[in-house]
Scaffold this active site. Sequence first.
Site, PDB file in Angstrom:
ATOM      1  N   LYS A 113       0.819  -1.230   0.000  1.00  0.00           N
ATOM      2  CA  LYS A 113       0.000   0.000   0.000  1.00  0.00           C
ATOM      3  C   LYS A 113       0.843   1.266   0.000  1.00  0.00           C
ATOM      4  O   LYS A 113       0.426   2.301  -0.510  1.00  0.00           O
ATOM      5  CB  LYS A 113      -0.994   0.017   1.161  1.00  0.00           C
ATOM      6  N   LYS A 146      -4.216   3.430   2.572  1.00  0.00           N
ATOM      7  CA  LYS A 146      -5.298   2.631   1.987  1.00  0.00           C
ATOM      8  C   LYS A 146      -6.475   3.501   1.530  1.00  0.00           C
ATOM      9  O   LYS A 146      -7.034   3.271   0.455  1.00  0.00           O
ATOM     10  CB  LYS A 146      -5.764   1.582   2.994  1.00  0.00           C
ATOM     11  N   GLY A 183      -6.945  -6.719   2.891  1.00  0.00           N
ATOM     12  CA  GLY A 183      -6.470  -8.114   2.916  1.00  0.00           C
ATOM     13  C   GLY A 183      -7.177  -8.980   1.893  1.00  0.00           C
ATOM     14  O   GLY A 183      -7.095  -8.740   0.691  1.00  0.00           O
ATOM     15  N   ILE A 200     -10.347  -9.313   1.223  1.00  0.00           N
ATOM     16  CA  ILE A 200     -11.660  -8.869   0.727  1.00  0.00           C
ATOM     17  C   ILE A 200     -11.561  -8.434  -0.738  1.00  0.00           C
ATOM     18  O   ILE A 200     -10.704  -7.626  -1.076  1.00  0.00           O
ATOM     19  CB  ILE A 200     -12.187  -7.658   1.546  1.00  0.00           C
TER      20      ILE A 200
HETATM   21  N1  HSE Z   1      -0.782  -4.003   9.032  1.00  0.00           N
HETATM   22  C1  HSE Z   1      -1.864  -4.140   8.108  1.00  0.00           C
HETATM   23  C2  HSE Z   1      -3.158  -4.256   8.880  1.00  0.00           C
HETATM   24  C3  HSE Z   1      -1.645  -5.339   7.244  1.00  0.00           C
HETATM   25  O1  HSE Z   1      -3.107  -4.575  10.067  1.00  0.00           O
HETATM   26  O2  HSE Z   1      -4.227  -4.038   8.313  1.00  0.00           O
HETATM   27  C4  HSE Z   1      -2.636  -5.489   6.115  1.00  0.00           C
HETATM   28  O3  HSE Z   1      -2.597  -4.398   5.237  1.00  0.00           O
END
Ligand code: HSE
Length: 357
Positions: free
Chosen positions: A92, A192, A121, A123
């Site tokens: 990301k 994100k 993740g 999804i």
């Molecule tokens: N560190 C990130 C989280 C990992 O906990 O969402 C997944 O992007």
Amino acid sequence: MNVGLLGCGVIGGGVLQLIDNLPKEKGFKVVKVFDLPIKKDILKERFAENASEVCENSEVDVVIEAMGGDKFPYECIKTALLNKKHVITSNKEVVSLHIEEFYTLAKENGVFFMCEASVGGGIPLICSLIDSAKVDKIDHIYGIINGTTNYILTRMQKDGVSLDEALDDAKALGFAERDATADLEGLDMTRKICILSSIAYGGVVNYSDVYHYGVTNLTKEILKDINSLGYNIKFIAESKLVNDTVRVSVEPVLITNENSLNGVSYEFNAVYYNCLSNGLLGFYGKGAGRFPTASAMVNDLVRINDLKNPYYFKNEKLFKVENFKNESKYYVYDGIKGKIIDKLMDASNYKFVARIF
Ligand code: HSE
């Protein structure tokens, strides 16, 4: 399709395992893996001494980047695209900074750039967002898009542990970033929400423009105080498109029990986005962890392949179809009163029946 893998740690190792376990006839093969020399003995002839052996390798069709970080992955992704390799990444950081350049390079070189695993993740969120943006106008995105902090808040709330204790567990489970400050301070969610907003609204939303406030200073005492006011706490990202302005923030929010985000626990993520025609869409699933993230990357691989070999349904298996009547408790009402029974023989014996779900 031959795959070259950059990084064989938590996520990359999961990708390798998933692809190696696919049936041979699917035609996917990992031919080169770049990682630290310590992995040489395990990876044997697939081990690549340097990233060019992956990104510039004429045998490689698709480069999967799972290293994390910024500068080096950026160079690798660029090199791979310029060498006409499809690229799949879960990174990301690099996507939020270079999204426009990566998609442009992919287009110019006649290949695909895929980043489904960079948000949410396992999804299937970005593919849906892209589909929606093609036919609809998206004006609002919000949700929990960091598994680590949601895991920490859930553990603090449900088990009464401290933030540090919960963070140690999140690290052990492979959810946290290498530097967990990125999770706690909201940098990860900021990256994100920038990726989602850029794709949804069709214009780059820059990381440096986004307000973020973390949960680092949250204590059990503050949590107790929040609960005493009738609220629970969630750490969310939100962005709204209003005319030519994108209002975006990453911050803790207080919600009541009725809020749908209240039921999202541990490393699960939930994302909603609003489309003008289609209305509100919701997505839920594991937002962090080895196999959810690796699955999203392997799905990107299959998607690239499907663009050349479209999916057609095949009737390959003969199933016996059953129901749940033998294995579930049921509420049955005989016209006077109801009772719970262990399994249901015949619904027609009752005036009304309902399965205990
Ligand atoms: N560190 C990130 C989280 C990992 O906990 O969402 C997944 O992007």
